[in-house]
Design an enzyme around this catalytic site. Structure first.
Site, PDB file in Angstrom:
ATOM      1  N   GLY A  23      -9.521   4.894  -5.897  1.00  0.00           N
ATOM      2  CA  GLY A  23      -8.215   4.243  -6.069  1.00  0.00           C
ATOM      3  C   GLY A  23      -7.123   4.789  -5.176  1.00  0.00           C
ATOM      4  O   GLY A  23      -7.346   5.126  -4.016  1.00  0.00           O
ATOM      5  N   ASN A  54      -6.533  12.898 -10.711  1.00  0.00           N
ATOM      6  CA  ASN A  54      -7.236  13.334 -11.925  1.00  0.00           C
ATOM      7  C   ASN A  54      -7.022  14.835 -12.052  1.00  0.00           C
ATOM      8  O   ASN A  54      -6.497  15.468 -11.140  1.00  0.00           O
ATOM      9  CB  ASN A  54      -8.730  12.976 -11.870  1.00  0.00           C
ATOM     10  N   ASP A  97      -5.674   7.591  -5.357  1.00  0.00           N
ATOM     11  CA  ASP A  97      -5.984   9.007  -5.049  1.00  0.00           C
ATOM     12  C   ASP A  97      -6.809   9.069  -3.759  1.00  0.00           C
ATOM     13  O   ASP A  97      -6.503   9.821  -2.828  1.00  0.00           O
ATOM     14  CB  ASP A  97      -6.789   9.575  -6.223  1.00  0.00           C
ATOM     15  N   ASP A 121       0.876  -1.184   0.000  1.00  0.00           N
ATOM     16  CA  ASP A 121       0.000   0.000   0.000  1.00  0.00           C
ATOM     17  C   ASP A 121       0.907   1.226   0.000  1.00  0.00           C
ATOM     18  O   ASP A 121       1.662   1.434   0.951  1.00  0.00           O
ATOM     19  CB  ASP A 121      -0.867  -0.040   1.268  1.00  0.00           C
ATOM     20  N   ILE A 122       0.835   2.001  -1.043  1.00  0.00           N
ATOM     21  CA  ILE A 122       1.775   3.126  -1.213  1.00  0.00           C
ATOM     22  C   ILE A 122       1.631   4.148  -0.083  1.00  0.00           C
ATOM     23  O   ILE A 122       2.596   4.874   0.217  1.00  0.00           O
ATOM     24  CB  ILE A 122       1.586   3.779  -2.594  1.00  0.00           C
ATOM     25  N   SER A 162      -2.470   4.908 -14.169  1.00  0.00           N
ATOM     26  CA  SER A 162      -3.421   4.696 -15.273  1.00  0.00           C
ATOM     27  C   SER A 162      -3.935   3.273 -15.429  1.00  0.00           C
ATOM     28  O   SER A 162      -4.763   3.024 -16.325  1.00  0.00           O
ATOM     29  CB  SER A 162      -2.824   5.130 -16.631  1.00  0.00           C
ATOM     30  N   THR A 163      -3.466   2.339 -14.595  1.00  0.00           N
ATOM     31  CA  THR A 163      -3.861   0.928 -14.803  1.00  0.00           C
ATOM     32  C   THR A 163      -5.127   0.542 -14.052  1.00  0.00           C
ATOM     33  O   THR A 163      -5.563  -0.603 -14.105  1.00  0.00           O
ATOM     34  CB  THR A 163      -2.735  -0.021 -14.367  1.00  0.00           C
TER      35      THR A 163
HETATM   36  N1  APR Z   1      -1.332   1.677  -3.023  1.00  0.00           N
HETATM   37  C1  APR Z   1      -0.752   1.337  -4.209  1.00  0.00           C
HETATM   38  N2  APR Z   1      -1.449   1.178  -5.351  1.00  0.00           N
HETATM   39  C2  APR Z   1      -2.797   1.336  -5.274  1.00  0.00           C
HETATM   40  C3  APR Z   1      -3.473   1.679  -4.080  1.00  0.00           C
HETATM   41  C4  APR Z   1      -2.674   1.846  -2.920  1.00  0.00           C
HETATM   42  N3  APR Z   1      -3.220   2.173  -1.733  1.00  0.00           N
HETATM   43  N4  APR Z   1      -4.815   1.767  -4.354  1.00  0.00           N
HETATM   44  C5  APR Z   1      -4.955   1.470  -5.664  1.00  0.00           C
HETATM   45  N5  APR Z   1      -3.761   1.199  -6.223  1.00  0.00           N
HETATM   46  C6  APR Z   1      -3.429   0.813  -7.597  1.00  0.00           C
HETATM   47  C7  APR Z   1      -4.519   0.197  -8.427  1.00  0.00           C
HETATM   48  O1  APR Z   1      -4.665  -1.168  -8.124  1.00  0.00           O
HETATM   49  C8  APR Z   1      -3.953   0.413  -9.821  1.00  0.00           C
HETATM   50  O2  APR Z   1      -3.020  -0.607 -10.120  1.00  0.00           O
HETATM   51  O3  APR Z   1      -3.088   2.004  -8.290  1.00  0.00           O
HETATM   52  C9  APR Z   1      -3.169   1.741  -9.687  1.00  0.00           C
HETATM   53  C10 APR Z   1      -3.831   2.936 -10.363  1.00  0.00           C
HETATM   54  O4  APR Z   1      -5.243   2.809 -10.234  1.00  0.00           O
HETATM   55  P1  APR Z   1      -6.169   4.094  -9.905  1.00  0.00           P
HETATM   56  O5  APR Z   1      -5.926   4.509  -8.514  1.00  0.00           O
HETATM   57  O6  APR Z   1      -7.551   3.731 -10.323  1.00  0.00           O
HETATM   58  O7  APR Z   1      -5.594   5.255 -10.836  1.00  0.00           O
HETATM   59  P2  APR Z   1      -5.752   5.493 -12.404  1.00  0.00           P
HETATM   60  O8  APR Z   1      -6.005   4.241 -13.156  1.00  0.00           O
HETATM   61  O9  APR Z   1      -4.558   6.316 -12.777  1.00  0.00           O
HETATM   62  O10 APR Z   1      -7.079   6.372 -12.496  1.00  0.00           O
HETATM   63  C11 APR Z   1      -7.055   7.680 -11.958  1.00  0.00           C
HETATM   64  O11 APR Z   1      -8.966   7.206 -10.641  1.00  0.00           O
HETATM   65  O12 APR Z   1      -9.007   7.297  -8.384  1.00  0.00           O
HETATM   66  C12 APR Z   1      -9.317   7.983  -9.508  1.00  0.00           C
HETATM   67  O13 APR Z   1      -9.121  10.288  -8.884  1.00  0.00           O
HETATM   68  C13 APR Z   1      -8.529   9.252  -9.629  1.00  0.00           C
HETATM   69  O14 APR Z   1      -9.827  10.030 -11.467  1.00  0.00           O
HETATM   70  C14 APR Z   1      -8.584   9.470 -11.106  1.00  0.00           C
HETATM   71  C15 APR Z   1      -8.474   8.066 -11.660  1.00  0.00           C
END
Ligand code: APR
Length: 177
Positions: A37, A29, A39, A15-16, A127-128
């Protein structure tokens, strides 16, 4: 060209928001006002100080939001890190090649980190998730970008949230070695 402090790149599952680094990169975003996610996790764990600074950025430099591919830093609030570097990944498109924008998320975040004086940076798999970028391709772009970045920091970590992402990044960094 030999560098006096070659960059160390580490891939790990976790967990980052728990990563003890100087700067954590947020997959934000353009609104910079939070979301789901990673964010959502960063804002939840980091607390209101992050959003306050994001609001200030929206009221000044980024009145129309942070464009995809760009990066900007705020406090990390209650996170173990000192800064959050918010970057906006491109939404995946099968019709349009947006890989340059995704690469820019990595290189711009590293540039901002270096300018801050950060020694260590943790990236999520930008973005994944919601933005649907195929994880193998995102990992390839991430590996190439951080390996060729002109501006970088000594300690780069990719913190992957699930085994599929971890394996994809391990394979990509093997291939890009
Ligand atoms: N720690 C590490 N990685 C994480 C965590 C965490 N706590 N939570 C989620 N992830 C991973 C997801 O599993 C995925 O592999 O982060 C990666 C990016 O996923 P998203 O968070 O959905 O980000 P993204 O695909 O770039 O989409 C961005 O999603 O959350 C919204 O506000 C954000 O609109 C923006 C969009």
């Amino acid at each position: 060209m030999a560098t006096d402090n070659p960059t160390q790149i580490t891939l790990l599952r976790g967990d980052i928001t728990e990563e003890h680094v100087d700067a954590v990169v947020n997959a934000a975003n353009s609104s910079l006002l939070g979301g789901g996610g990673v964010d959502g996790a960063i804002h939840r764990r980091g607390g209101p100080a992050i959003l306050e600074e994001c609001r200030e950025l929206r009221g000044s430099h980024y009145a129309n939001g942070l464009p995809a591919g760009q990066a900007v830093a705020t406090t990390a609030g209650d996170l173990p890190a000192r800064w959050v570097i918010h970057t906006v990944g491109p939404v995946y498109s099968a019709a349009q090649d947006r890989s340059g924008l995704l690469a820019s998320c990595f290189t711009e975040s590293l540039r901002v980190a270096q300018e801050l004086g950060a020694d260590s940076v943790a990236f999520p798999a930008i973005s994944t998730g919601v933005y649907s970028w195929p994880v193998d391709d995102a990992a390839r772009i991430a590996a190439r970008s951080v390996r060729t970045a002109q501006r970088t920091v000594p300690d780069i970590r990719f913190v992957l949230f699930d085994d599929q992402a971890l394996s994809a990044f391990e394979a990509a960094f093997e291939r890009e070695a």
